[in-house]
Design a protein around this motif. Sequence first.
Motif, PDB file in Angstrom:
ATOM      1  N   LEU A  59      11.485  53.020  54.215  1.00 55.98           N
ATOM      2  CA  LEU A  59      10.978  52.752  52.869  1.00 55.98           C
ATOM      3  C   LEU A  59       9.944  51.637  52.884  1.00 55.98           C
ATOM      4  O   LEU A  59       8.821  51.803  52.374  1.00 55.98           O
ATOM      5  N   LEU A  89      13.325  58.186  45.420  1.00 59.61           N
ATOM      6  CA  LEU A  89      14.030  58.556  46.650  1.00 59.61           C
ATOM      7  C   LEU A  89      14.913  59.774  46.364  1.00 59.61           C
ATOM      8  O   LEU A  89      15.825  59.704  45.544  1.00 59.61           O
ATOM      9  N   GLY A 115      16.678  56.589  42.599  1.00 61.61           N
ATOM     10  CA  GLY A 115      17.263  57.434  43.629  1.00 61.61           C
ATOM     11  C   GLY A 115      18.159  58.500  43.044  1.00 61.61           C
ATOM     12  O   GLY A 115      18.981  58.217  42.155  1.00 61.61           O
ATOM     13  N   LEU A 152      16.927  49.078  39.543  1.00 60.16           N
ATOM     14  CA  LEU A 152      17.442  50.311  40.131  1.00 60.16           C
ATOM     15  C   LEU A 152      17.742  51.322  39.034  1.00 60.16           C
ATOM     16  O   LEU A 152      18.264  50.968  37.972  1.00 60.16           O
ATOM     17  N   VAL A 170      13.417  44.048  45.287  1.00 61.34           N
ATOM     18  CA  VAL A 170      13.896  45.112  44.400  1.00 61.34           C
ATOM     19  C   VAL A 170      14.238  44.504  43.041  1.00 61.34           C
ATOM     20  O   VAL A 170      15.210  43.769  42.894  1.00 61.34           O
ATOM     21  N   VAL A 202       9.373  53.604  42.868  1.00 61.36           N
ATOM     22  CA  VAL A 202       9.483  54.436  44.068  1.00 61.36           C
ATOM     23  C   VAL A 202      10.661  55.389  43.900  1.00 61.36           C
ATOM     24  O   VAL A 202      11.777  54.958  43.580  1.00 61.36           O
ATOM     25  N   ALA A 256      18.833  49.360  49.848  1.00 66.01           N
ATOM     26  CA  ALA A 256      17.583  48.596  49.852  1.00 66.01           C
ATOM     27  C   ALA A 256      17.676  47.375  48.947  1.00 66.01           C
ATOM     28  O   ALA A 256      17.187  46.287  49.286  1.00 66.01           O
ATOM     29  N   LEU A 286       9.602  46.085  43.371  1.00 62.19           N
ATOM     30  CA  LEU A 286       9.880  47.516  43.312  1.00 62.19           C
ATOM     31  C   LEU A 286      10.945  47.824  42.275  1.00 62.19           C
ATOM     32  O   LEU A 286      11.854  47.035  42.041  1.00 62.19           O
ATOM     33  N   HIS A 287      10.824  48.999  41.683  1.00 61.06           N
ATOM     34  CA  HIS A 287      11.929  49.607  40.946  1.00 61.06           C
ATOM     35  C   HIS A 287      12.228  50.922  41.654  1.00 61.06           C
ATOM     36  O   HIS A 287      11.373  51.812  41.709  1.00 61.06           O
ATOM     37  N   LEU A 288      13.431  51.057  42.209  1.00 60.64           N
ATOM     38  CA  LEU A 288      13.800  52.226  42.990  1.00 60.64           C
ATOM     39  C   LEU A 288      14.588  53.209  42.130  1.00 60.64           C
ATOM     40  O   LEU A 288      15.573  52.824  41.485  1.00 60.64           O
ATOM     41  N   ALA A 308      18.730  53.648  47.746  1.00 59.72           N
ATOM     42  CA  ALA A 308      18.162  52.648  46.846  1.00 59.72           C
ATOM     43  C   ALA A 308      19.078  51.429  46.751  1.00 59.72           C
ATOM     44  O   ALA A 308      18.612  50.275  46.756  1.00 59.72           O
TER      45      ALA A 308
END
Length: 284
Positions: free
Chosen positions: A91, A38, A109, A131, A128, A36, A120, A105-107, A117
Amino acid sequence: MALVSAGSIRFHVQQLPSCVRRDEPPGSARERPVVVFLHGLVVDNLSSFYCPLALPAARAGHEVVLYDLRGHGRTERPATGYDSRTAVRDLFGVLGALGLGGRRLHLVGNSHGGTLALHAALARPDLVAGLTLLEPPLSGAWVENMVDTLSAAALSLEDSPVPAELLSLRLRKAANLTAIADALLNRTTLIDDIAASRTFTPADYARLRCPVLIVCGEHSELVPGAVELARHAADRVVALEILPGLGHDVLKETSGTLRAAVLAHLDASAVVAASGSRIGALVP
């Protein structure tokens, strides 16, 4: 263009399905964390990620979600709710509306998106799995400088003839971005919410358990904050990469160095998530 409702707001969302990789069995892509993206503040939107990172990530076998943050791009612009807690709720609301609730998830940002991120990851460590933070602003000094910059921009845009002049010159995209900036800065609580935001502490960094890649430009004023995060995080959680010759503009890096680093981190983080390991699997 896809619009999904999360809470009382419609968000502009783009999904990119993962491309099938020849070296993986059928269905294995779904076991990878959803990536995702951001984006940053005010004039930024999901499009800044599309070609540099989102398409390459999808082609590398990752399921990708991009969306315009509250008030940005083509997402609806309510008067309030620009604090980090609401952004995290947005989110997970967007992901739930897409049928991705509960997925790992892998955020990724960029700038302000990096701070969201990180918030979150601290709020939902169970979801999560990784990152990637590009130029994340982590210090209280950055918040003060950004509030001053945004306040000055708000004054310059208030009742400004610039959007109409840009339209008269058929510069539609520039006019639209200027109008969005004016609306965000002068008709929402964005500046006040940024000013009231809680800065991260060493104790926050010590709670991180997912693999983190931080990428900063060599000349960026945000490097000290990134170093501070790496220093206080658990051993071997954070990898810090400094790109030579750049400032707060790593997404404009065109040699492929950024793309290669991010894709490698996405792949490695997916392996860590699949194995159930949390610390020490990525950073030498």
